[in-house]
Design an enzyme around this catalytic site. Sequence first.
Site, PDB file in Angstrom:
ATOM      1  N   ASP A 226       0.835  -1.196   0.000  1.00 30.48           N
ATOM      2  CA  ASP A 226       0.000   0.000   0.000  1.00 30.48           C
ATOM      3  C   ASP A 226       0.871   1.247   0.000  1.00 30.48           C
ATOM      4  OD1 ASP A 226       0.707   0.427   2.904  1.00 30.48           O
ATOM      5  OD2 ASP A 226      -0.499  -1.382   3.110  1.00 30.48           O
TER       6      ASP A 226
ATOM      7  N   ASP B 272      -9.203  -2.638  13.770  1.00 31.44           N
ATOM      8  CA  ASP B 272     -10.549  -2.798  13.208  1.00 31.44           C
ATOM      9  C   ASP B 272     -10.605  -3.919  12.175  1.00 31.44           C
ATOM     10  OD1 ASP B 272      -9.147  -1.674  11.121  1.00 31.44           O
ATOM     11  OD2 ASP B 272     -10.493   0.034  10.826  1.00 31.44           O
TER      12      ASP B 272
ATOM     13  N   HIS C  37      -8.554  -4.243   9.528  1.00 35.19           N
ATOM     14  CA  HIS C  37      -8.122  -3.936   8.167  1.00 35.19           C
ATOM     15  C   HIS C  37      -6.834  -4.684   7.828  1.00 35.19           C
ATOM     16  CE1 HIS C  37      -5.872  -0.357   9.991  1.00 35.19           C
ATOM     17  NE2 HIS C  37      -4.933  -0.893   9.222  1.00 35.19           N
TER      18      HIS C  37
ATOM     19  N   GLU D  70     -10.108  -1.291   4.473  1.00 34.47           N
ATOM     20  CA  GLU D  70     -10.882  -0.956   5.660  1.00 34.47           C
ATOM     21  C   GLU D  70     -12.156  -1.797   5.732  1.00 34.47           C
ATOM     22  OE1 GLU D  70      -9.557   0.789   7.829  1.00 34.47           O
ATOM     23  OE2 GLU D  70      -8.739   2.707   7.159  1.00 34.47           O
TER      24      GLU D  70
END
Length: 260
Positions: A67, A136, A138, A143
């Site tokens: 990323d 969370d 991800h 996401e």
Amino acid sequence: MEVVILPDSKQIAALAADTVEALLRRRPDAVLGLGTGPSVRPLFDELTRRHVEDGLDFGQVTVFVPDEYLGLPAGHPESSRHSLARDFTGSVGISPANVRAPDGTAADIPAACRDYDEAIRAAGGVDLQILGVGTDGHLGFNEPGSSLASRTRIKSLVEQTRRDSARLFGGLSEVPQHVLTQGLGTILDARHVILLATGAQKAQTVRDLAEGPVTAICPASVLQLHRHATVLLDEAAASSLRLADYYRHSYEMKLPWQGL
């Protein structure tokens, strides 16, 4: 999915490094996918030590960074490529020409994403992908809500992810709103995926990804569908797992030739 529970991050780094080393001994020109961030730094430190002290050779390795922030130049101190060079590739002799990240400065972002996925295919695919996981769930910067079949593309960051990065950028206002990230489908194409997670703050996430349903609300749960996924945990990160005793027993009973 194989879940391995170890006492601490040092032992996790050693086991993951054994897997990387075995791959490079077998295939010196291996293709690695390497995430950045605190979860993977102990592994980078151990691999660097083996390079310096034992001569582990990374000279033919190709690296794909999963990323990159949109709009950050390659030399920005918090760009993924720069972070990886600082923490690892610059210390083990991997040429910058052999490190590829999504181009967050491209004029045509969709084309840049397609080019990045094509570069992975042209390299023969990723042999070993190493990633952390967000609190969370991800994976990369996929996401919650991400398509489980997604390819490399642009994504908006949730505010929690931006807040988690604010200290690195000198404030929340400096954190980009968007990233380019390998999609979950792109990640699943890797031949072997190792996910590293440590600390009690990851315990619920680990339970969700390993023992919950496969769902877009926890993107990392897609690894349940992978043909060769390994989750390496310390005791704190494993503290909410219902099957923790089974995972420990299964790892203890592995045959010597199995590896990870």
